[in-house]
Each structure stands twice: as structure tokens, then as C-alpha cells.
Design a protein around this motif. Structure first.
Motif, PDB file in Angstrom:
ATOM      1  N   THR A 374      45.299  39.745  49.872  1.00  0.00           N
ATOM      2  CA  THR A 374      44.901  40.894  50.687  1.00  0.00           C
ATOM      3  C   THR A 374      44.675  42.138  49.843  1.00  0.00           C
ATOM      4  O   THR A 374      44.161  43.144  50.354  1.00  0.00           O
ATOM      5  N   LEU A 375      45.051  42.114  48.569  1.00  0.00           N
ATOM      6  CA  LEU A 375      44.973  43.305  47.728  1.00  0.00           C
ATOM      7  C   LEU A 375      43.576  43.464  47.136  1.00  0.00           C
ATOM      8  O   LEU A 375      42.909  42.473  46.814  1.00  0.00           O
ATOM      9  N   PRO A 376      43.115  44.703  46.978  1.00  0.00           N
ATOM     10  CA  PRO A 376      41.761  44.947  46.453  1.00  0.00           C
ATOM     11  C   PRO A 376      41.569  44.329  45.068  1.00  0.00           C
ATOM     12  O   PRO A 376      42.445  44.407  44.203  1.00  0.00           O
ATOM     13  N   GLY A 377      40.402  43.698  44.879  1.00  0.00           N
ATOM     14  CA  GLY A 377      40.049  43.137  43.584  1.00  0.00           C
ATOM     15  C   GLY A 377      40.499  41.716  43.348  1.00  0.00           C
ATOM     16  O   GLY A 377      40.095  41.093  42.358  1.00  0.00           O
ATOM     17  N   VAL A 378      41.332  41.163  44.235  1.00  0.00           N
ATOM     18  CA  VAL A 378      41.838  39.802  44.064  1.00  0.00           C
ATOM     19  C   VAL A 378      40.910  38.828  44.791  1.00  0.00           C
ATOM     20  O   VAL A 378      40.846  38.822  46.017  1.00  0.00           O
ATOM     21  N   ASP A 379      40.187  38.011  44.034  1.00  0.00           N
ATOM     22  CA  ASP A 379      39.305  37.013  44.647  1.00  0.00           C
ATOM     23  C   ASP A 379      40.083  35.771  45.071  1.00  0.00           C
ATOM     24  O   ASP A 379      39.818  35.184  46.115  1.00  0.00           O
ATOM     25  N   GLU A 400      42.490  35.448  40.000  1.00  0.00           N
ATOM     26  CA  GLU A 400      41.065  35.366  39.703  1.00  0.00           C
ATOM     27  C   GLU A 400      40.442  36.695  40.104  1.00  0.00           C
ATOM     28  O   GLU A 400      40.422  37.046  41.290  1.00  0.00           O
ATOM     29  N   ALA A 401      39.973  37.465  39.124  1.00  0.00           N
ATOM     30  CA  ALA A 401      39.467  38.808  39.394  1.00  0.00           C
ATOM     31  C   ALA A 401      38.534  39.243  38.273  1.00  0.00           C
ATOM     32  O   ALA A 401      38.563  38.702  37.165  1.00  0.00           O
ATOM     33  N   GLU A 402      37.720  40.245  38.566  1.00  0.00           N
ATOM     34  CA  GLU A 402      36.861  40.829  37.551  1.00  0.00           C
ATOM     35  C   GLU A 402      37.710  41.625  36.568  1.00  0.00           C
ATOM     36  O   GLU A 402      38.711  42.235  36.943  1.00  0.00           O
ATOM     37  N   ALA A 403      37.294  41.644  35.311  1.00  0.00           N
ATOM     38  CA  ALA A 403      38.057  42.372  34.298  1.00  0.00           C
ATOM     39  C   ALA A 403      38.001  43.875  34.518  1.00  0.00           C
ATOM     40  O   ALA A 403      38.991  44.588  34.304  1.00  0.00           O
ATOM     41  N   ALA A 404      36.848  44.370  34.963  1.00  0.00           N
ATOM     42  CA  ALA A 404      36.682  45.808  35.152  1.00  0.00           C
ATOM     43  C   ALA A 404      37.607  46.309  36.253  1.00  0.00           C
ATOM     44  O   ALA A 404      37.571  45.833  37.399  1.00  0.00           O
ATOM     45  N   GLY A 405      38.441  47.266  35.910  1.00  0.00           N
ATOM     46  CA  GLY A 405      39.322  47.872  36.894  1.00  0.00           C
ATOM     47  C   GLY A 405      40.582  47.102  37.190  1.00  0.00           C
ATOM     48  O   GLY A 405      41.396  47.541  38.011  1.00  0.00           O
ATOM     49  N   PHE A 406      40.776  45.955  36.540  1.00  0.00           N
ATOM     50  CA  PHE A 406      41.977  45.168  36.828  1.00  0.00           C
ATOM     51  C   PHE A 406      43.201  45.841  36.205  1.00  0.00           C
ATOM     52  O   PHE A 406      43.183  46.225  35.029  1.00  0.00           O
ATOM     53  N   ASP A 407      44.256  45.990  36.986  1.00  0.00           N
ATOM     54  CA  ASP A 407      45.491  46.613  36.524  1.00  0.00           C
ATOM     55  C   ASP A 407      46.669  45.850  37.110  1.00  0.00           C
ATOM     56  O   ASP A 407      46.969  45.966  38.300  1.00  0.00           O
ATOM     57  N   ALA A 408      47.329  45.036  36.275  1.00  0.00           N
ATOM     58  CA  ALA A 408      48.437  44.212  36.749  1.00  0.00           C
ATOM     59  C   ALA A 408      49.577  45.064  37.290  1.00  0.00           C
ATOM     60  O   ALA A 408      50.241  44.694  38.271  1.00  0.00           O
ATOM     61  N   VAL A 410      49.441  47.968  38.789  1.00  0.00           N
ATOM     62  CA  VAL A 410      49.098  48.453  40.137  1.00  0.00           C
ATOM     63  C   VAL A 410      49.278  47.331  41.159  1.00  0.00           C
ATOM     64  O   VAL A 410      49.809  47.544  42.263  1.00  0.00           O
ATOM     65  N   LEU A 411      48.842  46.117  40.800  1.00  0.00           N
ATOM     66  CA  LEU A 411      49.019  44.988  41.715  1.00  0.00           C
ATOM     67  C   LEU A 411      50.493  44.729  41.989  1.00  0.00           C
ATOM     68  O   LEU A 411      50.890  44.463  43.141  1.00  0.00           O
ATOM     69  N   ARG A 412      51.331  44.790  40.965  1.00  0.00           N
ATOM     70  CA  ARG A 412      52.771  44.568  41.156  1.00  0.00           C
ATOM     71  C   ARG A 412      53.348  45.630  42.067  1.00  0.00           C
ATOM     72  O   ARG A 412      54.170  45.323  42.950  1.00  0.00           O
ATOM     73  N   ARG A 413      52.938  46.876  41.883  1.00  0.00           N
ATOM     74  CA  ARG A 413      53.466  47.949  42.717  1.00  0.00           C
ATOM     75  C   ARG A 413      53.055  47.747  44.189  1.00  0.00           C
ATOM     76  O   ARG A 413      53.882  47.904  45.094  1.00  0.00           O
ATOM     77  N   VAL A 422      62.608  40.197  45.150  1.00  0.00           N
ATOM     78  CA  VAL A 422      62.752  38.918  44.478  1.00  0.00           C
ATOM     79  C   VAL A 422      61.451  38.109  44.505  1.00  0.00           C
ATOM     80  O   VAL A 422      61.250  37.218  43.679  1.00  0.00           O
ATOM     81  N   LYS A 423      60.542  38.448  45.446  1.00  0.00           N
ATOM     82  CA  LYS A 423      59.299  37.699  45.591  1.00  0.00           C
ATOM     83  C   LYS A 423      58.134  38.322  44.814  1.00  0.00           C
ATOM     84  O   LYS A 423      57.071  37.710  44.686  1.00  0.00           O
ATOM     85  N   VAL A 424      58.324  39.530  44.303  1.00  0.00           N
ATOM     86  CA  VAL A 424      57.251  40.195  43.562  1.00  0.00           C
ATOM     87  C   VAL A 424      57.089  39.521  42.201  1.00  0.00           C
ATOM     88  O   VAL A 424      58.065  39.331  41.475  1.00  0.00           O
ATOM     89  N   PRO A 425      55.858  39.121  41.834  1.00  0.00           N
ATOM     90  CA  PRO A 425      55.663  38.439  40.542  1.00  0.00           C
ATOM     91  C   PRO A 425      56.158  39.271  39.369  1.00  0.00           C
ATOM     92  O   PRO A 425      55.856  40.463  39.257  1.00  0.00           O
TER      93      PRO A 425
END
Length: 452
Positions: A374-379, A400-408, A410-413, A422-425
Motif C-alpha cells: 500500500t506504500l507509495p513506490g512499492v510495485d 520491487e521498485a524503481e531506483a529513483a526516489g527509493f528510500d528504505a 522512509v518505507l520503514r518509518r 516487531v513486524k516492521v522489517p
């Protein structure tokens, strides 16, 4: 059609009902009507009988995207052989291992019939066997009764509403149980037509094929539905419905088809029993109610092991020619999945062998994947358990995502705002493409073990 029918019986039944001139199968080279297919299968029956195929003969057949291999399959089953379906994309070592586990006496492929070992001494029953998808480790050989298998495919065809006027496009290779059972066997039981494409269908190739054959039903996997949907394939012809199986069906994969007013069905089945449920996509995560004759058990208030049974099917696993029963004394078979069964149907929550133990807390990869998608940028994404620097178990996500703008980070947050801590990667890695099998199923085993 009765439970004891062979495929020759099925084809002859359609001819007698006045459907002999209707198209039955189409490949990249030619097409055949039901009457023509009946004649080809009958001729092949005579040839295979001379080659030593008979009742109960353990025979492997390589299924390719060609009518000739389907004729081999139909002829061998019509001789009441015990038949193992092999994937043409499997490596030589993998194929040899499957034939050995099955105890095959003969092997059929484009070059003809090859004797592998002397004829078996004991009587064998007509049977249908497939290999598992092989997403990790050595593929399993699952064997079950032929009559129950054909009956199960016919039940699925009725549940999906496949009729004689339908043209069904199947994108998965025929060597996969989903394509041959929910595809070929279901289509032939209904008297419809199946289109079998060769090789990978890009959206451009798909659009050309669809414009030529005008299919009404698409049988595929989430990856293809999403890819084609974003490329305009839903609007190329007058599709009636699509059915997806093999993996969780994300909302994004359905969107373009629903926008074109095309019904999409989610389907749950397995190698052990065949087709189990069917449900219109968008049903709150449910894969639907059991098909007629299918019985299911799962958790009530929370996830529990999913068990299933179907009349006339008692699957076994073949190991070095020996049969190891998979059903208990009441016929229940463990699917290996976890789920909840209620009035809305079956909702899958993950694989029992993939649940991640984090300090005594059980984490479902499926739950985390659903949130990440559901998060932006995640295919697309896959979540697995892997050891951390000190050997402790960690939740890893491959995205699976585009390299441009990818920020791990931000996704974790953002994941932390939606999931328990405990479920957050602990680790999120970007990939251009997730590793997949020939049928589009994600190869989790690679992501659990290899450095990617």
C-alpha cells in the motif's frame, strides 16, 4: 461426464452432442476441432499402446505449448496410465529426479517414447501426478486418482461459468498443474476452446493474440494481470472474466480490469487436491467459498492450519517409487497454509512453514507484505525471515521498485505507523525484479538463503 471418463470419452461426448465442429485447442501453429482432436488422440492411443503404455503404466510426459503434447497427455490418460506431468522448462537433473521419485517406466516427449526401466510387476491404478512449483528445494511429486482429478476440474469449470462458447486464454505453461487442470481439463470438460500461447506474452504480443482469437476468459497469475492491465490489454476485446491463482492478488493488479467492467476471480488451489475455492476479487482478502464437493477446515477466531478434502482424491507423495500418504484416515490433507474460515469464506494469512518467529512473537509475512504494497513506490514485495548479524531472526523485505526516489528508511518509518514494532522489517532491500518461477510465482527460497 462420469467420474470414470477418459479424455477420449469426453471428446466423443461433445461430438455426439453436435459440438464436433467447434474449436477445442489452439496453439501457435494450428487449431483443432473436437472431432479432429478425438481422431488424433485415438490414433495416438494405438501408437502408445504399441510402445508399452497400458493400464497403470507409470509414464512421464513433457507438456509444452503445443497440441502434440496435449494429444500425448490425452492418449496416455485414455489408456488408463499412471501419468506424471513434467514441465518443459525444468532442467535435466530436476526432470530425472522427478521421474525417479515417480518410479517412471516410460517417458514421452517430442522425440517419442523412451523406456526408463522394465515394466512394473505389480498392478497400478490410473493416476495423475504433478511436480510442485519448486520455489525452494527439490520439487515434490504429488500423485492422485485420475477420475477425481477430472471431476475436480469439471467442478471448477462450472463454478467459473465456462461454457461451450467461451475461448479461454491460459498464460501459464501447461506443465504447471494450474494450467493443465484449471485450464485444459476444465475447458475440455465444458466443451470450450483453449488458446495455448508460446513463450512470454508481452503486452504487445498479448494484444495481437487477443485481437486474433477474441478470448472471453483469461486464466493467469497476478503478475500478468497487473502487467497487461497497465498496458491496455483489458480493452482490446470483449473479455467476460479473468481468474487469477498462484499468489495473493493485489488490488493494483485488478484495478484496470475492473475499470473496464471485467469480472476478476481469485482462485485458491494446490498440487495435492487441485481446485479448492473461487471468489470475485475485492472480497475483503477472502479467496472465497469452497467449490462444490470441497470441504475446508481452518482457524475460527484466529489463523489456523488449512485442511482440505475432495471426494475421490487421496493424494500421495512419491519418493523413489514409493507412495507416502498425504491424507489422514478421514481424508483431510494439510495444505501448508494458515487461514481463517468464516461466513465470508477462506482468508489466507500465510504459510505455516514461513511464519517468522521474532523473540517468541509470530509474524505473518503475508500481513507485512499487504501493508508494504500500500506504500507509495512499492510495485511488489516479499517478506522473509533471515538471520541478523548475531544470528537472531529478523524480518527482511525485498521490494520491487524503481531506483529513483527509493528510500528504505522512509518505507520503514511508514511501515512502523501501520504495523507493530516487531513486524516492521529490520532490512528493506530494493530489487529491479523479484525472482520468479516460469509460472510467475515468487521464489522465496532464493530470498531466504542467497545474497541478493
Amino acid at each position: 461426464m462420469t467420474v470414470d471418463d477418459t479424455l477420449v470419452d469426453v471428446l466423443a461426448g461433445h461430438r455426439r452432442a453436435g459440438r464436433g465442429d467447434r474449436p477445442a485447442l489452439v496453439d501457435q501453429r494450428r487449431s483443432v476441432t473436437y472431432a479432429e482432436l478425438e481422431r488424433e488422440v485415438t490414433a495416438r492411443v494405438r501408437e502408445l499402446r504399441s510402445a508399452g503404455v497400458g493400464a497403470g503404466t507409470r509414464t512421464g510426459v513433457v507438456l509444452t505449448a503445443s497440441l502434440d503434447s496435449v494429444v500425448d497427455f490425452a492418449a496416455a490418460t485414455s489408456l488408463h496410465a499412471s501419468l506424471l506431468v513434467l514441465q518443459d522448462r525444468a532442467g535435466a537433473a530436476e526432470r530425472s529426479a522427478a521421474l525417479a521419485d515417480f518410479g517412471a517406466e516410460l517417458s514421452l516427449d517430442a522425440s517419442g517414447a523412451a523406456r526408463l526401466r522394465p515394466p512394473g510387476s505389480g498392478p497400478h491404478e490410473p493416476a495423475f501426478a504433478v511436480t510442485s512449483s519448486g520455489t525452494s528445494g527439490r520439487p515434490k511429486v504429488i500423485c492422485r486418482e485420475w477420475s477425481g482429478t477430472l471431476h475436480n476440474s469439471a467442478v471448477f469449470a462450472r463454478g467459473l461459468g465456462i461454457e461451450a462458447d467461451d475461448v479461454v486464454l491460459t498464460t501459464s505453461p501447461l506443465g504447471h498443474s494450474y494450467a493443465i487442470e484449471a485450464g485444459t481439463l476444465a475447458v475440455l470438460s465444458a466443451g470450450a476452446c483453449q488458446v495455448v500461447p508460446s513463450g512470454l506474452l508481452t503486452p504487445a504480443r498479448a494484444a495481437a493474440l487477443v485481437a486474433r482469437h477474441r478470448p472471453s476468459v483469461l486464466q493467469s497469475v497476478p503478475l500478468v494481470l497487473d502487467w497487461w492491465g497497465r498496458s491496455g490489454v483489458p480493452r482490446v476485446c470483449s473479455w467476460q472474466r479473468c481468474v487469477s491463482a498462484g499468489e495473493v492478488l493485489p488490488a493494483q493488479a485488478v484495478a484496470a480490469w475492473h475499470d473496464a467492467d471485467i469480472a476478476v476471480y481469485d482462485h485458491y488451489g494446490n498440487s495435492e487436491l487441485g481446485q479448492l475455492t473461487l471468489h470475485p476479487a475485492g472480497g475483503g482478502g477472502s479467496v472465497g467459498q469452497p467449490l462444490p464437493g470441497v470441504e475446508l477446515k481452518a482457524g475460527g477466531d484466529g489463523p489456523g492450519p488449512v485442511l482440505a478434502r475432495f471426494p475421490g482424491l487421496s493424494p500421495v507423495r512419491m519418493e523413489e517409487g514409493r507412495a507416502v500418504p498425504l491424507a489422514d484416515d478421514q481424508g483431510w490433507v494439510a495444505t501448508g497454509d494458515l487461514g481463517v474460515l468464516d461466513d465470508h469464506g477462506l482468508r489466507l494469512t500465510g504459510r505455516s512453514d514461513l511464519v517468522i518467529n521474532i523473540g517468541g512473537n509470530k509474524v505473518s509475512p503475508l500481513e507485512v507484505e499487504n501493508v508494504l504494497r500500500t506504500l507509495p513506490g512499492v510495485d511488489d514485495c516479499v517478506v522473509v525471515g533471515r538471520p541478523g548479524p548475531s544470528g537472531e531472526n529478523q524480518v527482511w523485505a525485498f521490494v520491487e521498485a524503481e531506483a529513483a526516489g527509493f528510500d528504505a528508511a522512509v518505507l520503514r518509518r511508514r511501515a512502523g505507523e501501520l504495523l507493530m514494532t516487531v513486524k516492521v522489517p529490520s532490512v528493506i532491500r530494493r530489487l529491479d525484479r523479484l525472482p520468479r518461477t516460469g509460472s510467475g510465482k515468487i521464489r522465496r527460497g532464493l530470498l531466504m538463503e542467497e545474497e541478493i
